[in-house]
Scaffold this active site. Structure first.
Site, mmCIF file in Angstrom:
data_model
loop_
_atom_site.group_PDB
_atom_site.id
_atom_site.type_symbol
_atom_site.label_atom_id
_atom_site.label_comp_id
_atom_site.label_asym_id
_atom_site.label_seq_id
_atom_site.Cartn_x
_atom_site.Cartn_y
_atom_site.Cartn_z
ATOM 1 N N SER A 140 0.838 -0.873 -0.036
ATOM 2 C CA SER A 140 -0.044 -0.017 0.068
ATOM 3 C C SER A 140 0.943 1.147 0.015
ATOM 4 O O SER A 140 1.824 1.271 0.683
ATOM 5 C CB SER A 140 -0.941 -0.168 1.382
ATOM 6 N N HIS A 182 -1.925 7.249 -5.319
ATOM 7 C CA HIS A 182 -2.223 6.081 -4.052
ATOM 8 C C HIS A 182 -2.125 4.822 -4.920
ATOM 9 O O HIS A 182 -2.683 4.750 -6.058
ATOM 10 C CB HIS A 182 -3.503 6.402 -3.390
ATOM 11 N N ARG A 237 -1.902 -1.306 13.731
ATOM 12 C CA ARG A 237 -0.767 -0.294 13.537
ATOM 13 C C ARG A 237 -1.241 1.218 13.194
ATOM 14 O O ARG A 237 -1.115 1.416 11.988
ATOM 15 C CB ARG A 237 0.545 -0.806 12.838
#
Lengths: 351, 351
Positions: free
Chosen positions: B117, B131, B309
Site C-alpha cells: 500500500s 495512491h 498499527r
C-alpha cells in the site's frame, strides 16, 4: 411544558443564543483590536431554518506573516426546523428515551433545533483551543392543515444539551484548574451533581480510541436534560427539572464561557514560542481533526443530513494541521510529554 | 487452487510485493538523490504478522526551508494473519460472496492478508498525489492441533484486490491521460473488460459525498477477484480465472506503477509555483484527509481492529494540510476551477 415567561421556550432560547453569540464575539475581538473583525455571515436553509456564522480567519498565501491572536475561529448559531424521517427518529430515541414515538408508525415528526456552537483555535501554541456548544431541541405534533400559522404547535418532547472543553497543546495546570473551576461554580448553583457527572461524560465523549488518549483536558458534556428521568442522573437527585430551571442552568453555562476561557487566552497569547512548539501544536491539531472527522456524532450526523451546510459543520477544523509518521515529539520527561500523560489519564482538576 | 509454481500463492505474492516495494522506493529515491533516503522500518504484530514501512518525511520546525521533491510518502508492505471474529467474517461475506461460512456457526476463521500500500505526496503543487494498493487475501481451514506446522492449511477462499489513483491539485490533462493509458495497457493484456469496469469502480469508490466531488482524477479500483462469479463482471466475459492468471494481472498492474507515475513527477517537480498555488494544494489535501478519515473502508476497518498499527494506517495523511471556511479559491474560469470541474464530473481519459 410550564414557563414563567409568556414567551415559548424556543423563542427564549433563540433570543439568548443571539445575545450570547454577540457577547462572545465581542470579547474575542477586544482581545486583538488590530486584527480584522469576525466575518458575520447570515444564511437560510431551504428545508427550513436560519443562522449566523461569525468566523475569524486571515487567509493568505504566506502564513508566516501573521501575528493575529486567533488563527481560526467560528461562533455559529442556528435555528433549524424540519421533519425527522423515521430512521433518524429511531436513532434519536436511543439517546432520548422520553421521545414519544411508535417505531412501527413510519411517521416523520417535526423538530426544532436551536443552538450555539463555537471553536476557537488561537495561533500561539501556549494558548489552548476551546470548543463549546449549547443546544435546545423540540419535537412537536404535526401541524394540522388549515391551522392558525401563528399558533405554536404542541411540544411532545424537549431537551437541552451542551458543554465546553479545552484542548491545550502545552499543559498549564492553572489553566485547566481555572477552566474547570469556572464551570463547576456555574453548575453548583443549580445542582451539585451536575459538575462531576458532566465532567466524566466529557472525558468519555472526547476520547480518541485509536490513539488511546483524550482530545484535551475536558470540561463538561451533557445531553437529554429535561423533566424526564436521565440515564446518568439518579432519579432522586435534587436538580433543575422544569424547562425554565434547566434553561437557567444552560444560561449560567453560556454566561460562564467568556470568564472561563478569555483569562486563559490573555495570559498565553503573548508568550514567546519556538518553531518546535508550533510544530507540536500542528501535530496536536491533527488529533483534533481525527476526533472530529472519525468520532464526533455532531459532525457525522451533520455530514449525512441532506442539505446540511458543510462549511458550518467543518468550520471546527483548524486552519493548519500536520501529520508526521511516528512523530518523535511528546516523549517522557518533555514539556510535550507532560500533556500526553494527562490526555492518557484524565485528571480531576477541582475537588 | 491450482498453481503452476511449486510455491503456494501466499508465498509467491509475498515475494512479489517485497521486490515491488524495493523497485518503487528505489525509483522515488532516484528522482531526488540529494534528499534523505526513505526510512526502512520493519515491524511485527503480536497477534501475527510482519511488515516493512518505507517512509519519506523531513520533519522540521520550519517547513519553508525544504526543497525535497517529496513532502511525505509511504510504501508499506504487510503480511498479516490471524483469526477473524464472527462479526468481521459477516461483514466480509457481504463483499465476498464466495466465502464459505455459516453465519450461525459463531466460529472465528483463520485468514491471511498480504499487500502493498502506498501514498506519495510531492511538495510541488503541480505534481499530483498518488495512491496504490495491491492485496491478496486467503481464508483457510482451522489448523488441527498436533498437525505438522510446515504443512500448508487448506485454502477455503481467496481473492485479489487493488488499484491505483491520481489526485492532482492542478489539472494537467496529459498527466491523467498518461496515467490511465498506462493502466489500461496493463489491464488489456489480461482482459478488455477490466479497465472500463475498474475505472468506473474507482470513480465510485473515491467519492466524497458531502463535497459532491471525486477525490481525484481516478484510476483503477477492484476487489474480490477470484475464480468465483464477480458482482461487477459478466459471468461469460473472457478474463483471468485461476489464481495464477489473476496474480499475473496483479503483477502487470504492480509493474505498471512506476511507469504510470514517475514520468508525471519528472515533468512537474521542477515547475515554478507561487504561494497561492501552494495554498490551494494544502486546501485540496484537506479533502484528501476528509475522504480517508470519513469514508475509506480500509482506514475505518484498520482503526477499529484491535492491535492495529495506527501509524501505518494514518501514514496516508499528508504532512501539511489547510482548512479554510468558505475558501474563495477554485472559482469558474480559474486554473483551480478547472480541476474542480473534473472532480465534479469524472471524465473518460482514454477510449
Amino acid at each position: 411544558m410550564s414557563s414563567s415567561s409568556s414567551k415559548p421556550m424556543r423563542t427564549q432560547v433563540e433570543e439568548y443564543i443571539v445575545s450570547l453569540q454577540e457577547q462572545i464575539v465581542t470579547a474575542l475581538e477586544r482581545l486583538d483590536p488590530k486584527a480584522p473583525a469576525f466575518k458575520r455571515d447570515s444564511w437560510t436553509r431551504a428545508q427550513g431554518g436560519l443562522g449566523q456564522s461569525c468566523v475569524f480567519q486571515v487567509p493568505s498565501d504566506d502564513s508566516t506573516k501573521h501575528d493575529t491572536v486567533l488563527e481560526k475561529a467560528g461562533v455559529n448559531i442556528s435555528i433549524v426546523h424540519g421533519k425527522l424521517p423515521p430512521a433518524a427518529v429511531k436513532q434519536m430515541k436511543a439517546d432520548h428515551s422520553s421521545l414519544p414515538y411508535n417505531p412501527d408508525s413510519q411517521e416523520s415528526i417535526p423538530f426544532l433545533a436551536t443552538g450555539l456552537s463555537l471553536v476557537i483555535h488561537p495561533r500561539n501554541p501556549n494558548a489552548p483551543t476551546c470548543h463549546a456548544n449549547y443546544r435546545y431541541f423540540e419535537v412537536t405534533e404535526p401541524l394540522v392543515e388549515g391551522a392558525d400559522p401563528n399558533e405554536q404547535p404542541k411540544v411532545l418532547a424537549w431537551w437541552f444539551g451542551g458543554g465546553s472543553d479545552l484542548t491545550p497543546s502545552y499543559l498549564f495546570e492553572e489553566d485547566a484548574v481555572h477552566f474547570h473551576s469556572t464551570l463547576k461554580t456555574a453548575c453548583d448553583k443549580h445542582s451539585t451533581i451536575f459538575y462531576p457527572t458532566f465532567k466524566k461524560w466529557c472525558d468519555e465523549y472526547f476520547y480518541i480510541p485509536h490513539r488511546q488518549e483524550a482530545r484535551g483536558v475536558g470540561g463538561l458534556f451533557f445531553d437529554d436534560l429535561s423533566d424526564a428521568a436521565h440515564a446518568r442522573l439518579p432519579d432522586d437527585a435534587p436538580r433543575p427539572r422544569t424547562a425554565d430551571e434547566i434553561f437557567a442552568f444552560v444560561r449560567s453555562l453560556g454566561d460562564a464561557f467568556v470568564p472561563s476561557y478569555i483569562p486563559i487566552l490573555e495570559r498565553r497569547i503573548s508568550m514567546p514560542y519556538t518553531p518546535y512548539q508550533r510544530r507540536w501544536q500542528l501535530v496536536r491539531r491533527g488529533r483534533y481533526v481525527e476526533f472530529n472527522l472519525i468520532y464526533d456524532r455532531g459532525t457525522k450526523f451533520g455530514l449525512m443530513t441532506p442539505g446540511a451546510r458543510v462549511e458550518s459543520i467543518l468550520m471546527t477544523l483548524p486552519e493548519t494541521v500536520r501529520w508526521e509518521y511516528q512523530c518523535d515529539m511528546g516523549g517522557e520527561g518533555t514539556e510535550e510529554g507532560r500533556l500526553v500523560e494527562v490526555l492518557q489519564k484524565p485528571r480531576e482538576w477541582v475537588q
